[in-house]
Write an enzyme that holds these catalytic residues in place. Structure first.
Site, PDB file in Angstrom:
ATOM      1  N   LYS A  55     146.466  44.694  43.544  1.00  0.00           N
ATOM      2  CA  LYS A  55     146.927  44.598  42.153  1.00  0.00           C
ATOM      3  C   LYS A  55     146.101  45.574  41.312  1.00  0.00           C
ATOM      4  O   LYS A  55     144.932  45.831  41.627  1.00  0.00           O
ATOM      5  CB  LYS A  55     146.711  43.156  41.683  1.00  0.00           C
ATOM      6  CG  LYS A  55     147.042  42.903  40.217  1.00  0.00           C
ATOM      7  CD  LYS A  55     147.124  41.408  39.931  1.00  0.00           C
ATOM      8  CE  LYS A  55     147.280  41.147  38.446  1.00  0.00           C
ATOM      9  NZ  LYS A  55     148.028  39.934  38.135  1.00  0.00           N
ATOM     10  N   THR A  88     146.505  34.539  39.259  1.00  0.00           N
ATOM     11  CA  THR A  88     145.267  34.080  38.607  1.00  0.00           C
ATOM     12  C   THR A  88     144.544  33.065  39.493  1.00  0.00           C
ATOM     13  O   THR A  88     144.036  32.043  39.022  1.00  0.00           O
ATOM     14  CB  THR A  88     145.530  33.504  37.197  1.00  0.00           C
ATOM     15  OG1 THR A  88     146.470  34.325  36.517  1.00  0.00           O
ATOM     16  CG2 THR A  88     144.243  33.494  36.372  1.00  0.00           C
ATOM     17  N   GLU A 117     155.357  35.530  40.294  1.00  0.00           N
ATOM     18  CA  GLU A 117     153.948  35.154  40.444  1.00  0.00           C
ATOM     19  C   GLU A 117     153.694  34.069  39.402  1.00  0.00           C
ATOM     20  O   GLU A 117     153.722  34.328  38.204  1.00  0.00           O
ATOM     21  CB  GLU A 117     153.061  36.375  40.175  1.00  0.00           C
ATOM     22  CG  GLU A 117     151.578  36.073  40.199  1.00  0.00           C
ATOM     23  CD  GLU A 117     150.739  37.274  39.728  1.00  0.00           C
ATOM     24  OE1 GLU A 117     151.132  38.434  39.961  1.00  0.00           O
ATOM     25  OE2 GLU A 117     149.692  37.031  39.098  1.00  0.00           O
ATOM     26  N   ARG A 143     147.026  29.529  35.504  1.00  0.00           N
ATOM     27  CA  ARG A 143     146.349  29.451  34.203  1.00  0.00           C
ATOM     28  C   ARG A 143     146.639  28.129  33.530  1.00  0.00           C
ATOM     29  O   ARG A 143     146.072  27.820  32.499  1.00  0.00           O
ATOM     30  CB  ARG A 143     146.821  30.595  33.298  1.00  0.00           C
ATOM     31  CG  ARG A 143     146.352  31.942  33.793  1.00  0.00           C
ATOM     32  CD  ARG A 143     146.880  33.076  32.939  1.00  0.00           C
ATOM     33  NE  ARG A 143     146.859  34.299  33.713  1.00  0.00           N
ATOM     34  CZ  ARG A 143     147.239  35.480  33.265  1.00  0.00           C
ATOM     35  NH1 ARG A 143     147.658  35.609  32.023  1.00  0.00           N
ATOM     36  NH2 ARG A 143     147.200  36.529  34.037  1.00  0.00           N
TER      37      ARG A 143
HETATM   38  C1  3PG Z   1     149.008  39.476  34.586  1.00  0.00           C
HETATM   39  O1  3PG Z   1     148.591  38.340  34.788  1.00  0.00           O
HETATM   40  O2  3PG Z   1     149.150  40.268  35.510  1.00  0.00           O
HETATM   41  C2  3PG Z   1     149.272  39.918  33.184  1.00  0.00           C
HETATM   42  O3  3PG Z   1     148.780  38.983  32.299  1.00  0.00           O
HETATM   43  C3  3PG Z   1     150.682  40.200  32.855  1.00  0.00           C
HETATM   44  O4  3PG Z   1     150.639  41.034  31.770  1.00  0.00           O
HETATM   45  P1  3PG Z   1     151.811  41.196  30.713  1.00  0.00           P
HETATM   46  O5  3PG Z   1     151.955  39.861  30.038  1.00  0.00           O
HETATM   47  O6  3PG Z   1     151.329  42.278  29.786  1.00  0.00           O
HETATM   48  O7  3PG Z   1     153.079  41.577  31.439  1.00  0.00           O
END
Ligand code: 3PG
Length: 202
Positions: A119, A59, A31, A35
């Site tokens: 999610k 995102t 994914e 960002r």
């Molecule tokens: C996401 O976008 O799903 C999270 O920021 C991922 O989280 P992590 O960096 O704690 O794995």
């Protein structure tokens, strides 16, 4: 899919090397989050080199980003929260969408639209697997993809729950590892994550 990674790329020059490391480590799934300004082009580079790789956009906060991501080759869209406009837009266009769901009200909206996978973010902060099990009790048709705080330390807790379809995490693709060009390390950590996931869910 038991496990996939969440990628924040600052620079498109890293996209191909990162895709090489992911595929080489046995995890051809990512994914790539919107960002950073590099997301769209990074998705294009990764999917051109590895057409079979499951690359999605994360995102995603606007329908314009949906269009950009899909045009670049994204095979699925992930949004951190439940944005009805984005969900309906994707459903209209037959684009796989995984919106964030952390409450019964959001689960109800997802179910009403016929979604079966959502999610769960930020997973650890919202009670992790305990909350997922509680949400899944009335909404039996939903499966969850937890991300946010998932790591080698708790992957077993998550993957042991049959309401969890897969987990996402960035622990093997930390930004500093990408910036310093540690792609061999990323590949090795990816391999270890895949082995761990396979040992939990055979
Ligand atoms: C996401 O976008 O799903 C999270 O920021 C991922 O989280 P992590 O960096 O704690 O794995």
């Amino acid at each position: 899919m038991k496990n996939f990674r969440i990628v924040v790329l600052d620079d498109v020059k890293d996209a191909e090397k990162l895709a090489d490391a992911l595929v080489g480590g046995g995890l051809p799934c990512a994914e790539v989050t919107f960002r950073t300004a590099a997301a769209e082009e990074s998705i294009r580079i990764m999917t051109e080199k590895y057409p079979d790789m499951l690359v999605g956009a994360g995102t995603v906060l606007t329908t314009e980003q949906v269009d950009k991501a899909v045009a670049a080759g994204a095979k699925f869209i992930v949004s951190p929260g439940f944005d009805a406009e984005i969900v309906d837009y994707c459903l209209d266009k037959n684009i796989p969408i995984l919106p964030g769901v952390i409450s019964p009200s959001e689960a109800a909206q997802a179910v009403k639209r016929g979604l079966s996978v959502v999610k769960f973010f930020p997973a650890e902060q919202y009670g992790g697997v305990t909350t997922i099990k509680a949400l899944a009790a009335p909404y039996t048709m939903l499966k969850f993809m937890p991300t946010g705080g998932v790591s080698v330390k708790n992957l077993k807790d998550y993957l042991s729950c049959d309401k969890i379809i897969c987990c996402g995490g960035s622990w093997m693709v930390k930004g500093d590892m990408i910036k310093s060009g540690e792609f061999d390390k990323i590949k090795q950590m990816t391999k270890e994550a895949v082995e761990l996931a396979h040992s939990i869910r055979k």
